[in-house]
Design a protein around this motif. Structure first.
Motif, short mmCIF file in Angstrom:
data_model
loop_
_atom_site.label_atom_id
_atom_site.label_comp_id
_atom_site.label_asym_id
_atom_site.label_seq_id
_atom_site.Cartn_x
_atom_site.Cartn_y
_atom_site.Cartn_z
N PRO A 1 -11.09 -54.45 0.32
CA PRO A 1 -10.29 -55.58 -0.57
C PRO A 1 -10.90 -57.05 -0.49
CG PRO A 1 -8.99 -54.62 1.34
CD PRO A 1 -10.29 -53.79 1.20
N ALA A 2 -11.61 -57.32 0.72
CA ALA A 2 -12.24 -58.66 0.82
C ALA A 2 -13.59 -58.66 0.11
CB ALA A 2 -12.61 -58.87 2.19
N ASN A 3 -14.58 -57.66 0.03
CA ASN A 3 -15.46 -57.58 -0.83
C ASN A 3 -15.20 -57.65 -2.35
OD1 ASN A 3 -17.02 -57.31 1.59
ND2 ASN A 3 -17.30 -55.22 1.30
N ASP A 4 -14.33 -56.72 -2.62
CA ASP A 4 -13.81 -56.81 -3.96
C ASP A 4 -13.20 -57.82 -4.87
OD1 ASP A 4 -15.15 -54.37 -3.92
OD2 ASP A 4 -13.32 -52.99 -4.09
N ARG A 5 -12.13 -58.28 -3.84
CA ARG A 5 -11.36 -59.40 -4.36
C ARG A 5 -12.28 -60.91 -4.81
NH1 ARG A 5 -6.00 -57.87 -0.67
NH2 ARG A 5 -5.52 -56.12 -2.23
N LYS A 6 -13.03 -60.90 -3.91
CA LYS A 6 -14.03 -62.10 -3.88
C LYS A 6 -14.87 -61.99 -4.99
CE LYS A 6 -17.57 -64.57 -1.25
NZ LYS A 6 -16.73 -65.64 -1.38
N LYS A 7 -15.28 -60.83 -5.24
CA LYS A 7 -16.28 -60.54 -6.27
C LYS A 7 -15.53 -60.69 -7.90
CE LYS A 7 -19.29 -56.80 -8.28
NZ LYS A 7 -18.76 -56.07 -9.32
N GLY A 8 -14.10 -60.20 -8.09
CA GLY A 8 -13.55 -60.12 -9.05
C GLY A 8 -13.08 -61.61 -9.57
N PHE A 9 -12.78 -62.15 -8.51
CA PHE A 9 -12.35 -63.75 -8.53
C PHE A 9 -13.62 -64.72 -8.91
CE2 PHE A 9 -11.42 -68.15 -7.05
CZ PHE A 9 -10.17 -68.32 -7.48
#
Ligand code: AHR
Length: 335
Positions: free
Chosen positions: A187-195
């Motif tokens: 969730p940290a990797n992906d949320r950062k990426k999407g944002f």
């Protein structure tokens, strides 16, 4: 048969010893909350070994409750282990489950990398594995049967898109600070990426500081205090979960700023405390991440145990909330 005082005492002593040994055996698996011992339950129940990340957030507590209640409801014997946010504990728990010959193993991986060896051990022991909530980055997709959980990139993107719309008339720079979840977690990797991908559409939007608060309130508060000291002008906080946003609220208020106004706050999860902060005008937007995975997980456990085919990816259905929609949704919120 006549029972003498001596034989009664011996029997009681034997019973106490047996109970003691059983307790020691259970104690050997630290943080484990096991049901009746051994794998392949005698009364025909499916035995599920579940390794949980920990108890770091309101989301996690709701997820644990959902899994325990759903297992009881489905008549599945649950061997539950709390890894206290440590990968080594999860690997140990999975190895214990393999040793106990459980029917199915499920787990929510604390971080994405480093699972291949233990997953291979489960596969060699013919124990199917289900990933819930978080994914792993193993190239070999045969190491697990399915992954049930949210699309974290989408949650980050939806958060960024809301901010794009909110700041579309801004003429100068918009300074954003980011509270990341556990380092290395999906969730940290992906949320950062999407944002980051979403806000790239407006060059005025700049992430001026980004650090992990480990998905906890205490972490969110401590890191936000540092952000506030180091950066005189912060316009927006993007927190990867409600708990870190709630911790940051305390730091923002203590710094004499008004959360939701001086600093706009975007978070992810939509647990009750987060939704209350949104309804109260202290948060500005939440992308939902549902922890209620228990019933779907138990359904999958039954299917994989029966050797049925299951989809390799099952995405959780979620929505987003503004201050107004949070007020409307709060009375019926389940977690
Ligand atoms: O993996 C889901 C995330 O983990 C939730 O967003 C967060 O609150 C939790 O700790």
């Amino acid at each position: 048969m006549r029972i003498t005082g001596n034989s009664l005492t011996r029997r009681r002593f034997g019973a106490i010893m047996a109970a003691g040994l059983l307790a020691t055996g259970l104690g050997a698996c630290a943080n484990s909350d096991t049901g009746s011992g051994g794998g392949g339950n005698d009364d025909g129940k499916i035995v599920l070994g579940f390794s949980q990340v920990g108890a770091e957030s309101g989301w996690r507590t709701a997820n644990t409750t959902s899994i325990k209640e759903a297992a009881t409801e489905a008549g599945i014997e649950l061997k539950f282990d709390d890894a206290q946010q440590k990968q080594e504990n999860q690997i140990k728990a999975i190895r214990n489950f393999i040793q106990q010959k459980v029917d199915v193993i499920a787990f929510s991986p604390v971080v994405e990398s480093g699972w291949d060896t233990v997953l291979k051990e489960a596969k060699d022991a013919n124990i199917p594995v289900i990933l819930t909530d978080r994914a792993v980055d193993s190239a070999d997709k045969t190491l697990y049967k399915t992954f049930l959980g949210s699309d974290f990139v989408k949650e980050g993107r939806l958060s960024g898109e809301w901010l794009l719309e909110e700041t579309k008339s801004a003429t100068g720079p918009v300074n954003i600070v980011e509270l990341q979840g556990t380092t290395g977690s999906a969730p940290a990797n992906d949320r950062k990426k999407g944002f980051a991908e979403a806000i790239a559409a407006n060059p005025n939007l700049k992430i001026i500081a980004s650090q992990s608060g480990d998905f906890t309130r205490a972490g969110g508060k401590a890191v936000m205090e540092q952000f506030l000291k180091a950066n005189p002008k912060i316009d927006v906080l993007f927190a990867h979960n409600d708990d870190m946003g709630l911790g940051a609220l305390e730091a923002i208020t203590a710094a004499g700023k008004v959360p939701g106004k001086d600093i706009k706050i975007i978070t992810i999860d939509a647990v009750k405390d987060g939704m209350q902060a949104l309804a109260d005008g202290k948060f500005n937007f939440i992308a939902e991440c549902s922890p209620l995975l228990g019933p779907q997980l138990m359904d999958l456990v039954k299917k994989v145990k029966a050797g049925e085919q299951v989809p390799e990816r099952i995405e959780t259905q979620e929505t987003t909330f503004t201050q107004q929609s949070a007020k409307e949704a709060l009375p019926n919120r389940k977690y």
